[in-house]
Design an enzyme around this catalytic site. Sequence first.
Site, PDB file in Angstrom:
ATOM      1  N   HIS A  82       0.636  -1.274   0.032  1.00  0.00           N
ATOM      2  CA  HIS A  82      -0.050   0.063  -0.002  1.00  0.00           C
ATOM      3  C   HIS A  82       0.899   1.241   0.008  1.00  0.00           C
ATOM      4  O   HIS A  82       0.412   2.396  -0.305  1.00  0.00           O
ATOM      5  CB  HIS A  82      -1.043   0.016   1.178  1.00  0.00           C
ATOM      6  CG  HIS A  82      -0.549   0.227   2.556  1.00  0.00           C
ATOM      7  ND1 HIS A  82      -0.284  -0.862   3.549  1.00  0.00           N
ATOM      8  CD2 HIS A  82      -0.119   1.293   3.200  1.00  0.00           C
ATOM      9  CE1 HIS A  82       0.248  -0.257   4.638  1.00  0.00           C
ATOM     10  NE2 HIS A  82       0.508   0.848   4.298  1.00  0.00           N
ATOM     11  N   ASP A 135      -0.199  -7.772   1.951  1.00  0.00           N
ATOM     12  CA  ASP A 135       0.368  -6.220   1.661  1.00  0.00           C
ATOM     13  C   ASP A 135       1.972  -6.278   1.667  1.00  0.00           C
ATOM     14  O   ASP A 135       2.607  -6.109   2.624  1.00  0.00           O
ATOM     15  CB  ASP A 135      -0.251  -5.622   2.829  1.00  0.00           C
ATOM     16  CG  ASP A 135       0.111  -4.213   2.708  1.00  0.00           C
ATOM     17  OD1 ASP A 135       0.389  -3.638   1.697  1.00  0.00           O
ATOM     18  OD2 ASP A 135      -0.054  -3.365   3.728  1.00  0.00           O
ATOM     19  N   SER A 233       4.489   2.259   8.091  1.00  0.00           N
ATOM     20  CA  SER A 233       4.233   1.243   7.117  1.00  0.00           C
ATOM     21  C   SER A 233       5.431   0.611   6.375  1.00  0.00           C
ATOM     22  O   SER A 233       6.162   1.506   5.767  1.00  0.00           O
ATOM     23  CB  SER A 233       3.088   1.943   6.101  1.00  0.00           C
ATOM     24  OG  SER A 233       1.747   1.938   6.844  1.00  0.00           O
ATOM     25  N   GLY A 234       5.439  -0.645   6.017  1.00  0.00           N
ATOM     26  CA  GLY A 234       6.636  -1.119   5.443  1.00  0.00           C
ATOM     27  C   GLY A 234       7.665  -1.532   6.206  1.00  0.00           C
ATOM     28  O   GLY A 234       8.524  -2.313   5.578  1.00  0.00           O
TER      29      GLY A 234
END
Length: 273
Positions: A82, A135, A233-234
């Site tokens: 994402h 994801d 995120s990530g």
Amino acid sequence: MRGSLTRALAGALGLVTAATGLVAGAAPAVADGVVVGGSPAAIADAPWVVALSSRDRFGGTRAGQFCGGVVVAPTKVLTAAHCLGREVLGGAPWQLRDFSVIAGRAALLGQGGQEVRIADTWVNPDYDPSTNSGDLAVLTLAESLPQSYVIEVAPPGGAAENPGTAARVYGWGDTTGSGRYASSLRSAQVQVLPDAACERAYPGGFGGVSYRGDTMLCAGDPGGGRDACQGDSGGPLVAGGLLVGLVSWGSGCGEAENPGVYTRVSTVLPKRI
């Protein structure tokens, strides 16, 4: 974004508004620390953590950082799928002329380390943006990083994924849940939680998103106060010296009843990258 589906959309879009001067509401979240409840992390102890950067898109205040990533081979970095969405990047990844990773540097605006251009991107074809299942994305670097930066991925069903296992999450994200971002790398100790903890927190239904243990990993602090947040995120979740997860989604930041949901790397990562 922990409040809607993903953490990165709140974090990254917040950085876009800061860079462009547009106004956006703060994401509703509750937190009380850094990487929520964390502490400064030395890059020498976690050389595999990298920052995804585009100054053209996100401005130079934080060296263009908008998501995290983790080095799994000298030219391969994993991140959340994402993070590469059009809502975040404003277009396709290849349209960002300065899309790169910042490696070997804890302070985003500090000295040392290196910035390496991203030559190619691969998004998991099984990634479902509506549920965040699968994801994961793979970034191919234009130049190799040292082998010493590489972290090994935990095997499927290994002990590092067992509930109760101590783990650490790393990132440069929101320190309070209200849009205050770290300028230097932070980490927080959490623990792998049973799938049932996230199944209770995210049962789905009525348009809600449900937790899927086959592609997701549940982790957090049972007492609350330590967690990943927007902008993380990530980034990696590490247990027993192995990569077990990537920061993906959740509700709120540091809330005991709403653990963090991570991509279960062992089952989502392709065997050959």
